[in-house]
Write an enzyme that holds these catalytic residues in place. Structure first.
Site, short mmCIF file in Angstrom:
data_model
loop_
_atom_site.label_atom_id
_atom_site.label_comp_id
_atom_site.label_asym_id
_atom_site.label_seq_id
_atom_site.Cartn_x
_atom_site.Cartn_y
_atom_site.Cartn_z
N GLU A 1 0.83 -1.21 0.00
CA GLU A 1 0.00 0.00 0.00
C GLU A 1 0.86 1.26 0.00
O GLU A 1 0.63 2.18 -0.78
CB GLU A 1 -0.92 0.03 1.23
CG GLU A 1 -1.93 -1.10 1.33
CD GLU A 1 -2.98 -1.09 0.24
OE1 GLU A 1 -3.00 -0.17 -0.59
OE2 GLU A 1 -3.78 -2.04 0.20
N ASN B 1 1.24 3.89 -3.15
CA ASN B 1 0.87 5.30 -2.96
C ASN B 1 1.99 6.23 -3.42
O ASN B 1 1.73 7.27 -4.04
CB ASN B 1 0.56 5.57 -1.48
CG ASN B 1 -0.86 5.19 -1.12
OD1 ASN B 1 -1.67 4.87 -1.99
ND2 ASN B 1 -1.17 5.22 0.16
N ARG C 1 -9.92 3.52 -7.53
CA ARG C 1 -9.31 3.47 -6.21
C ARG C 1 -10.39 3.57 -5.14
O ARG C 1 -11.36 4.29 -5.29
CB ARG C 1 -8.31 4.59 -6.02
CG ARG C 1 -7.41 4.75 -7.19
CD ARG C 1 -5.95 4.85 -6.87
NE ARG C 1 -5.21 4.96 -8.12
CZ ARG C 1 -4.82 3.93 -8.84
NH1 ARG C 1 -5.06 2.70 -8.42
NH2 ARG C 1 -4.20 4.10 -9.98
N1 LIG Z 1 2.90 9.06 -0.99
C1 LIG Z 1 1.87 9.89 -1.22
N2 LIG Z 1 2.08 11.09 -1.86
C2 LIG Z 1 1.05 11.93 -2.11
N3 LIG Z 1 -0.22 11.69 -1.76
C3 LIG Z 1 -0.51 10.52 -1.12
C4 LIG Z 1 0.53 9.57 -0.82
N4 LIG Z 1 -0.04 8.53 -0.17
C5 LIG Z 1 -1.35 8.81 -0.08
N5 LIG Z 1 -1.65 10.00 -0.65
C6 LIG Z 1 -2.98 10.65 -0.69
O1 LIG Z 1 -3.83 10.03 0.26
C7 LIG Z 1 -5.01 9.53 -0.35
C8 LIG Z 1 -5.47 8.27 0.35
O2 LIG Z 1 -4.53 7.19 0.16
P1 LIG Z 1 -5.07 5.68 0.26
O3 LIG Z 1 -3.94 4.76 -0.03
O4 LIG Z 1 -5.78 5.51 1.56
O5 LIG Z 1 -6.17 5.62 -0.88
P2 LIG Z 1 -5.95 5.58 -2.46
O6 LIG Z 1 -4.53 5.31 -2.79
O7 LIG Z 1 -6.54 6.81 -3.03
O8 LIG Z 1 -6.85 4.33 -2.90
P3 LIG Z 1 -6.46 2.76 -2.74
O9 LIG Z 1 -5.16 2.68 -1.98
O10 LIG Z 1 -7.59 2.16 -1.97
O11 LIG Z 1 -6.38 2.26 -4.14
C9 LIG Z 1 -4.64 9.35 -1.80
O12 LIG Z 1 -5.77 9.40 -2.65
C10 LIG Z 1 -3.67 10.50 -2.04
O13 LIG Z 1 -4.36 11.70 -2.29
MG LIG Z 2 -3.43 3.74 -1.91
#
Ligand SMILES: Nc1ncnc2c1ncn2[C@@H]1O[C@H](COP(=O)(O)OP(=O)(O)OP(=O)(O)O)[C@@H](O)[C@H]1O
Ligand SMILES: [Mg+2]
Lengths: 117, 144
Positions: B46, B50, B105
């Site tokens: 995860e 990200n 997502r």
């Molecule tokens: N490393 C990162 N850099 C920039 N923004 C981030 C980063 N990690 C997370 N985010 C932000 O946090 C939000 C939530 O992250 P999360 O992993 O919970 O959900 P997601 O990636 O959008 O969906 P999923 O992981 O369920 O496919 C993301 O949509 C993004 O905007």
């Molecule tokens: Mg994610």
């Protein structure tokens, strides 16, 4: 990730094999969508028995197909998840909208019964 | 502790499997249960995805991963990118919150990390990048 498609009546069974992560999810999504179109299937079963790993990409993949199919009068089911996979799907409340069965045959039986009644 | 591992990977989704394989190999030194190993692999998956998807907008960039045992059965994993960063960390960590505009997502990545690891800390600044630090105590059978 490999996918083996099977058709039983109106139901498309997608048996997933291997690791489902954000890298694999894109192509899994595309292959399932085109199989749904090709077979004109009304119902979809995800068979997770041979999935060795899944992260949150699986939630998005399943709910995305649900939204897509939900526009019509269709059924969806998930079968054969390991405990960690079931955990992840539970976190997002997936099983409150999509039924879980132990086997694909069981899911197809339930769909058939729904169609008769 | 003398067991630290620092790895630098290109932040592209092709490397997601490699990132969790490295995490699994490192944590395996402490004889974790199969379930714990899966949980660690999932959390790393995860955080790494990200960095590649949100941090670097799928265009690639350096992801640094650091592994250490803070005690003989407690592992600390840090995953860092120098991507776009997060404006509102608390909001980003909310279940179902995603900035993704497509249908793909779920916004559950942070929730999965939180529930599979004991502790998670996110440091981030817009324009500077993001660091996710996760800690998990393992039910080791024999210690290390
Ligand atoms: N490393 C990162 N850099 C920039 N923004 C981030 C980063 N990690 C997370 N985010 C932000 O946090 C939000 C939530 O992250 P999360 O992993 O919970 O959900 P997601 O990636 O959008 O969906 P999923 O992981 O369920 O496919 C993301 O949509 C993004 O905007
Ligand atoms: Mg994610």
């Amino acid at each position: 990730m490999e996918i083996i498609f099977n058709v039983m009546g109106n139901t498309l069974i997608a048996e997933l094999l291997g690791e489902l992560d954000h890298h694999a999810a894109d192509s899994v999504r595309q292959r399932i969508d085109s199989a749904l179109d090709n077979y004109r299937a009304q119902n979809l079963v995800f068979d997770f028995n041979k999935v060795t790993f899944m992260d949150s990409s699986g939630i998005g993949m399943i709910l995305g197909r649900y939204r897509k199919m939900g526009e019509k009068d269709n059924n969806m089911a998930i079968v054969g998840c390991s405990k960690p996979i079931r955990n992840i799907l539970n976190m997002a409340g997936v099983f409150s909208i999509i039924d879980y069965y132990n086997t694909a045959e069981e899911a197809v039986e339930v769909f058939d019964r729904k169609e008769v009644s | 502790m003398g067991k630290e591992l620092k790895v630098q990977l290109e932040g592209i989704l092709e490397n997601q499997g490699l990132a969790r394989a490295i995490a699994a190999a490192y944590v395996s030194q402490a004889d974790p249960t199969v379930e714990e190993l899966t949980e660690v692999k999932t959390a790393v998956s995860e955080a790494f995805s990200n960095a590649a998807i949100h941090g670097y907008g799928m265009k690639g960039g350096t992801v640094n991963m650091e592994f250490a045992f803070t005690s003989k059965d407690t592992v600390m994993i840090k995953i860092m990118d120098k991507g776009v960063g997060i404006e509102n960390i608390a909001m980003a960590m909310e279940p179902l919150y995603t900035t993704d505009t497509g249908q793909n997502r779920s916004g559950m990545g942070f929730t999965v990390m939180e529930s599979f690891m004991d502790r998670i800390k996110v440091d981030s600044k817009p324009g500077e990048g993001t660091a996710v630090t996760m800690i998990k105590k393992l039910d080791t059978y024999y210690g290390i």
